[in-house]
Design a protein around this motif. Structure first.
Motif, PDB file in Angstrom:
ATOM      1  N   PRO A  34      40.529 -63.582  27.087  1.00  0.00           N
ATOM      2  CA  PRO A  34      40.758 -64.898  26.477  1.00  0.00           C
ATOM      3  C   PRO A  34      41.556 -65.816  27.403  1.00  0.00           C
ATOM      4  O   PRO A  34      42.777 -65.912  27.322  1.00  0.00           O
ATOM      5  N   THR A  35      40.865 -66.502  28.271  1.00  0.00           N
ATOM      6  CA  THR A  35      41.544 -67.360  29.252  1.00  0.00           C
ATOM      7  C   THR A  35      42.114 -68.638  28.632  1.00  0.00           C
ATOM      8  O   THR A  35      42.741 -69.436  29.335  1.00  0.00           O
ATOM      9  N   ASP A  36      41.894 -68.829  27.323  1.00  0.00           N
ATOM     10  CA  ASP A  36      42.485 -69.977  26.627  1.00  0.00           C
ATOM     11  C   ASP A  36      43.779 -69.591  25.911  1.00  0.00           C
ATOM     12  O   ASP A  36      44.256 -70.339  25.050  1.00  0.00           O
ATOM     13  N   ALA A  69      41.082 -78.182  18.979  1.00  0.00           N
ATOM     14  CA  ALA A  69      40.248 -76.980  19.031  1.00  0.00           C
ATOM     15  C   ALA A  69      39.359 -76.891  17.796  1.00  0.00           C
ATOM     16  O   ALA A  69      38.195 -76.494  17.869  1.00  0.00           O
ATOM     17  N   GLU A  70      39.888 -77.282  16.647  1.00  0.00           N
ATOM     18  CA  GLU A  70      39.125 -77.242  15.409  1.00  0.00           C
ATOM     19  C   GLU A  70      37.943 -78.208  15.459  1.00  0.00           C
ATOM     20  O   GLU A  70      36.871 -77.927  14.949  1.00  0.00           O
ATOM     21  N   CYS A  71      38.166 -79.372  16.094  1.00  0.00           N
ATOM     22  CA  CYS A  71      37.093 -80.352  16.219  1.00  0.00           C
ATOM     23  C   CYS A  71      35.956 -79.817  17.081  1.00  0.00           C
ATOM     24  O   CYS A  71      34.790 -80.165  16.883  1.00  0.00           O
ATOM     25  N   CYS A  72      36.288 -78.999  18.046  1.00  0.00           N
ATOM     26  CA  CYS A  72      35.276 -78.465  18.966  1.00  0.00           C
ATOM     27  C   CYS A  72      34.405 -77.403  18.293  1.00  0.00           C
ATOM     28  O   CYS A  72      33.264 -77.189  18.681  1.00  0.00           O
ATOM     29  N   TYR A  73      34.971 -76.707  17.297  1.00  0.00           N
ATOM     30  CA  TYR A  73      34.251 -75.611  16.649  1.00  0.00           C
ATOM     31  C   TYR A  73      34.296 -75.767  15.125  1.00  0.00           C
ATOM     32  O   TYR A  73      34.839 -74.927  14.416  1.00  0.00           O
ATOM     33  N   PRO A  74      33.741 -76.857  14.599  1.00  0.00           N
ATOM     34  CA  PRO A  74      33.873 -77.116  13.169  1.00  0.00           C
ATOM     35  C   PRO A  74      33.117 -76.139  12.289  1.00  0.00           C
ATOM     36  O   PRO A  74      33.419 -76.014  11.107  1.00  0.00           O
ATOM     37  N   ASN A 100      34.936 -63.702  15.327  1.00  0.00           N
ATOM     38  CA  ASN A 100      35.429 -63.806  16.694  1.00  0.00           C
ATOM     39  C   ASN A 100      36.921 -64.111  16.672  1.00  0.00           C
ATOM     40  O   ASN A 100      37.482 -64.499  15.650  1.00  0.00           O
ATOM     41  N   HIS A 101      37.540 -63.952  17.839  1.00  0.00           N
ATOM     42  CA  HIS A 101      38.982 -64.174  17.971  1.00  0.00           C
ATOM     43  C   HIS A 101      39.274 -65.585  18.442  1.00  0.00           C
ATOM     44  O   HIS A 101      38.560 -66.150  19.273  1.00  0.00           O
ATOM     45  N   ARG A 102      40.348 -66.151  17.890  1.00  0.00           N
ATOM     46  CA  ARG A 102      40.919 -67.373  18.441  1.00  0.00           C
ATOM     47  C   ARG A 102      42.376 -67.441  18.000  1.00  0.00           C
ATOM     48  O   ARG A 102      42.729 -66.979  16.910  1.00  0.00           O
ATOM     49  N   ASP A 103      43.202 -67.983  18.861  1.00  0.00           N
ATOM     50  CA  ASP A 103      44.603 -68.189  18.505  1.00  0.00           C
ATOM     51  C   ASP A 103      44.959 -69.650  18.769  1.00  0.00           C
ATOM     52  O   ASP A 103      44.927 -70.082  19.933  1.00  0.00           O
ATOM     53  N   PRO A 104      45.251 -70.438  17.722  1.00  0.00           N
ATOM     54  CA  PRO A 104      45.391 -69.990  16.332  1.00  0.00           C
ATOM     55  C   PRO A 104      44.042 -69.838  15.634  1.00  0.00           C
ATOM     56  O   PRO A 104      43.084 -70.535  15.983  1.00  0.00           O
ATOM     57  N   PRO A 105      43.969 -68.964  14.653  1.00  0.00           N
ATOM     58  CA  PRO A 105      42.726 -68.784  13.903  1.00  0.00           C
ATOM     59  C   PRO A 105      42.570 -69.870  12.854  1.00  0.00           C
ATOM     60  O   PRO A 105      43.506 -70.612  12.561  1.00  0.00           O
ATOM     61  N   ASN A 106      41.370 -70.000  12.289  1.00  0.00           N
ATOM     62  CA  ASN A 106      41.196 -70.889  11.135  1.00  0.00           C
ATOM     63  C   ASN A 106      40.875 -70.107   9.864  1.00  0.00           C
ATOM     64  O   ASN A 106      40.578 -70.684   8.820  1.00  0.00           O
ATOM     65  N   VAL A 107      40.906 -68.786   9.967  1.00  0.00           N
ATOM     66  CA  VAL A 107      40.739 -67.900   8.814  1.00  0.00           C
ATOM     67  C   VAL A 107      41.900 -66.914   8.787  1.00  0.00           C
ATOM     68  O   VAL A 107      42.243 -66.331   9.813  1.00  0.00           O
ATOM     69  N   LYS A 108      42.500 -66.767   7.622  1.00  0.00           N
ATOM     70  CA  LYS A 108      43.569 -65.791   7.463  1.00  0.00           C
ATOM     71  C   LYS A 108      43.122 -64.668   6.537  1.00  0.00           C
ATOM     72  O   LYS A 108      42.281 -64.868   5.661  1.00  0.00           O
ATOM     73  N   ILE A 109      43.718 -63.501   6.742  1.00  0.00           N
ATOM     74  CA  ILE A 109      43.345 -62.317   5.975  1.00  0.00           C
ATOM     75  C   ILE A 109      44.465 -61.986   5.002  1.00  0.00           C
ATOM     76  O   ILE A 109      45.621 -61.877   5.390  1.00  0.00           O
ATOM     77  N   LEU A 145      34.087 -69.697  12.410  1.00  0.00           N
ATOM     78  CA  LEU A 145      35.228 -69.099  11.729  1.00  0.00           C
ATOM     79  C   LEU A 145      35.858 -68.058  12.649  1.00  0.00           C
ATOM     80  O   LEU A 145      35.160 -67.223  13.223  1.00  0.00           O
ATOM     81  N   PHE A 146      37.180 -68.122  12.762  1.00  0.00           N
ATOM     82  CA  PHE A 146      37.893 -67.231  13.670  1.00  0.00           C
ATOM     83  C   PHE A 146      39.053 -66.555  12.959  1.00  0.00           C
ATOM     84  O   PHE A 146      39.733 -67.173  12.127  1.00  0.00           O
ATOM     85  N   ILE A 147      39.279 -65.324  13.324  1.00  0.00           N
ATOM     86  CA  ILE A 147      40.512 -64.631  12.968  1.00  0.00           C
ATOM     87  C   ILE A 147      41.232 -64.316  14.275  1.00  0.00           C
ATOM     88  O   ILE A 147      40.688 -64.509  15.357  1.00  0.00           O
ATOM     89  N   THR A 148      42.460 -63.860  14.168  1.00  0.00           N
ATOM     90  CA  THR A 148      43.153 -63.404  15.367  1.00  0.00           C
ATOM     91  C   THR A 148      43.097 -61.892  15.437  1.00  0.00           C
ATOM     92  O   THR A 148      43.251 -61.207  14.421  1.00  0.00           O
ATOM     93  N   TYR A 149      42.844 -61.371  16.625  1.00  0.00           N
ATOM     94  CA  TYR A 149      42.802 -59.929  16.819  1.00  0.00           C
ATOM     95  C   TYR A 149      44.195 -59.343  17.042  1.00  0.00           C
ATOM     96  O   TYR A 149      44.339 -58.149  17.268  1.00  0.00           O
ATOM     97  N   GLY A 150      45.203 -60.196  17.025  1.00  0.00           N
ATOM     98  CA  GLY A 150      46.573 -59.724  17.199  1.00  0.00           C
ATOM     99  C   GLY A 150      46.999 -59.715  18.658  1.00  0.00           C
ATOM    100  O   GLY A 150      46.181 -59.755  19.578  1.00  0.00           O
ATOM    101  N   GLN A 151      48.307 -59.705  18.870  1.00  0.00           N
ATOM    102  CA  GLN A 151      48.899 -59.703  20.210  1.00  0.00           C
ATOM    103  C   GLN A 151      48.227 -60.734  21.116  1.00  0.00           C
ATOM    104  O   GLN A 151      47.693 -60.390  22.176  1.00  0.00           O
TER     105      GLN A 151
END
Length: 211
Positions: free
Chosen positions: A86-88, A57-62, A27-36, A65-71
Motif C-alpha cells: 500500500p504505497t498510499d 479519497a472518497e470522491c475518487c472511489y464513490p 479491499n483495504h484502505r486507510d481510512p476505510p469507509n466501512v466499519k465492522i 467499499l473498503f475496510i482496514t486490514y489493520g496495522q
C-alpha cells in the motif's frame, strides 16, 4: 456472520472466528469507509458504510467499499500476508527499537514517520529524548534545543542505517528473478522514498547545530 472453527479437530487448538465469504471480499484502505461491528449475542457481524464523499479519497472511489486490514503503518505485513504494497500509506513504522523500559516507545502505532513529507511523529521524539535522559522531565527536554539536536542526531543515524540496508537489499533484488520480485522491489522503493524524506528533514534540523 461468524464461521467458527472446531477446537476438537486439532489438539490444544483454540477456536477462532472467520468472516467468510463476505468479509474477505473487501479491499483495504486507510481510512476505510466501512466499519465492522461485532454482535456477540447474535453471533454475527455488521458491515456499516460510514457515509458519502467526506474526503478527496472518497470522491475518487464513490462506489467502492473498503475496510482496514489493520496495522496501516506496517507495509511488511501487507506484503507477506496480503500480497500487495500500500504505497498510499499515511504513516510508516519508524523501525526504531528502544529499551523495553522506555514507555514512550512501546506503542508501535505511534512510533511513525509521515509518508508524504517525512515528518517525525512527536511520540518518536519523546521516545528518543527519554532514551537519552530517562531521569529528566520530558517537558523540559522538549523545550531544550540542545536535546532536540541530539535526538535528531540519533534518529539520523538510525535512518541512515535503514537506507544503507535497503540499498544493499536492492542490489540483491535487482539480480534475483521470481514472480514476487516486482512486489518486493516496490516495497523496497517505497521504504527508501519515505526514509529518504525523513533523512532530509533530520539533516535540516542538524544543520541548525546544538545550542
Amino acid at each position: 456472520r461468524f464461521w467458527k472453527t472446531d477446537s476438537e479437530i486439532v489438539e490444544n487448538y483454540q477456536p477462532r472466528s472467520e468472516l467468510v465469504p463476505l468479509g474477505d471480499m473487501f479491499n483495504h484502505r486507510d481510512p476505510p469507509n466501512v466499519k465492522i461491528f461485532h454482535d456477540h449475542e447474535k453471533d454475527a457481524v455488521c458491515f456499516v458504510y460510514m457515509g458519502g464523499a467526506e474526503s478527496e479519497a472518497e470522491c475518487c472511489y464513490p462506489k467502492d467499499l473498503f475496510i482496514t486490514y489493520g496495522q496501516p503503518y506496517n507495509p511488511h505485513r501487507f506484503l507477506m500476508i496480503f500480497g500487495f504494497v500500500p504505497t498510499d500509506m499515511r504513516e510508516l513504522w519508524s523501525h526504531l527499537l528502544l529499551s523495553p523500559t522506555n514507555a514512550y516507545g512501546s506503542d508501535v502505532a505511534k512510533m511513525v514517520f509521515a509518508c508524504k513529507d517525512g515528518m517525525v511523529a512527536q511520540r518518536v521524539w519523546d521516545a528518543v529524548l527519554h532514551e537519552l535522559e530517562p531521569s529528566k522531565d520530558l517537558e523540559a527536554l522538549r523545550l531544550s534545543p540542545n536535546y532536540k539536536w541530539h535526538a535528531a542526531d540519533v534518529l539520523n543515524d538510525h535512518v541512515t542505517k535503514q537506507l544503507e540496508e535497503l540499498t544493499s537489499l536492492r542490489q540483491k533484488v535487482d539480480t534475483t528473478e521470481g514472480k514476487n520480485m516486482a512486489l518486493i522491489r516496490l516495497h523496497n522503493e517505497f521504504l527508501t522514498t519515505v526514509f529518504g524524506r525523513v533523512q532530509a528533514n533530520l539533516k535540516e534540523e542538524l544543520e541548525k547545530g546544538p545550542r
